[in-house]
Design an enzyme around this catalytic site. Sequence first.
Site, PDB file in Angstrom:
ATOM      1  N   ALA A 259     -10.589   8.679  20.688  1.00  0.00           N
ATOM      2  CA  ALA A 259     -11.070   9.235  19.426  1.00  0.00           C
ATOM      3  C   ALA A 259      -9.956   9.965  18.694  1.00  0.00           C
ATOM      4  CB  ALA A 259     -12.230  10.186  19.701  1.00  0.00           C
TER       5      ALA A 259
ATOM      6  N   HIS B 149       0.174   1.905   1.764  1.00  0.00           N
ATOM      7  CA  HIS B 149       0.696   2.018   0.395  1.00  0.00           C
ATOM      8  C   HIS B 149       2.185   2.343   0.411  1.00  0.00           C
ATOM      9  CE1 HIS B 149      -3.077   1.790  -1.830  1.00  0.00           C
ATOM     10  NE2 HIS B 149      -3.618   2.528  -0.875  1.00  0.00           N
TER      11      HIS B 149
END
Length: 498
Positions: free
Chosen positions: A152, A103
């Site tokens: 991760a 965004h």
Amino acid sequence: MGEPAILSDSPLAKLFCGFGPSSTIQEDYKISNFTYTHIGTGTFIKDNCWLNICSYENNVSPKIVIGDGCQIGSRFTFSIANKGIIEKNVIIAPNVYISDCSHNYESIGIPIMHQGITSTTNEILIGENSWIGVNASIVGDVHIGRGCVIAANSFVTKNVPDYSIVAGSPAIIIKMYDTITQKWIRTRSDIEIKKVLADRKNNPLISICIPTYNRAIQLEKCLNSIYSQIGNDSLFEVFVTNNNSTDNSEDIINKFLNLYDNLTYNKNKTNIGPDKNIALTIEKSKGIYFILHGDDDYFKENTIYPLMDVINKNTASSLLFINVLSNKNDVVIYNGIDEFLQATSIAASFISSIIIKREAFNKIEEPFKYVDTSFNQIYLQYNILLDNPTFTLINRSIFNYEGTNPSGYNFGKVFIKNYLDILYYFIPYGLNQNLISRDKLQILQTTLLPWYRRIIENKIDIDTENYDDYFIEYYKDEPYFNDTLKLFNDIKDAAKVL
């Protein structure tokens, strides 16, 4: 209850740009536009995935591509404005977010939700055989290379080279596969990363060495069989040496040069002969291992990476040999030149079966002693075993063949004199004479008799002049000599009648 699972035979599967057999998207998915989404074969996507097309500004179709054989965990988000590609055999853990855009936020007086996205031209790519760990995020114009691990909780915004492990937020490279040591090594700085990349370029793990002459059609099939599997993989070099072909071989090679960075090309100013051209591929290629490969032999699908795995697991062997006549699909370790003769016989002449560690090759004082015999490659293999007797036999049928008829050589000279001269050379180095005698009978039954009959009866363009002389010189002391000589003469006489 959410949406039911989509299987490859479901009516909804027909709405996709492509939906391969044996693929599944589990229940409770959200897919914003089926027609802009392609799912490969044998891919499994667990529940609650969101495949989102967030812009149609660029009419790219499909915008989302998930390749064959992928395994994708629960709550996966793939949000794409332009193009997002997950190549085949990628593992993605639960809660992973991947997007080619973000965004905008710079206009402080306008709600971020109304400011639009950062880009409609980015491309995000996850390379083949990679593993994306739980809770990882990958955002932007990002290419993840082949065989990578994204740890991760990592946040990735930059490109990741092939065979790298990244971790952290922002993610940095912490390990890379090093071709020099053939191990994964720690990388603690940009200098160390650049060194690994330079070593891959200058010393790739494997060079596939292809000598070629006037076989443009076959060469194109050969290169397609290789590049359909390895692409631009930086652990490979494909080295092609053109023996001054007069057909359009160079056009074919240039087409591949425009597509792939790991292709090296050499063109001889004159035709130096097939053996010297093979020798040139060895001398000028750069791989830690080199694989000699015929231009009319084609790798079957999904065979090159399993072959690389065998090489990596058998570093104690300086010589590996692909026994293409076997479908046992096992790998066996042998020891010494006697066992090599028994395991390979005259099949040791088949160049596409031969894999040699360059370090061992460099120790040979006269590596091309038997050049222009058509069988220098046999001499090379026995010489390798004198220094390191351990060799690996790979029992796999991994090639398709064009079946091009050989020509331009003397059958008796090559398959009797040249072959046996090389074996006799190694008698002082311990090659058992009784095994040579047994091998003489074996090649008579498997090669000399059937091929001689085929050449004579089908009038194949292979020179058989002085064949009887070569046979007499090398077989006159064998107990079956007289009967076999008569059989050869009978074949000739029968062909005259036809």
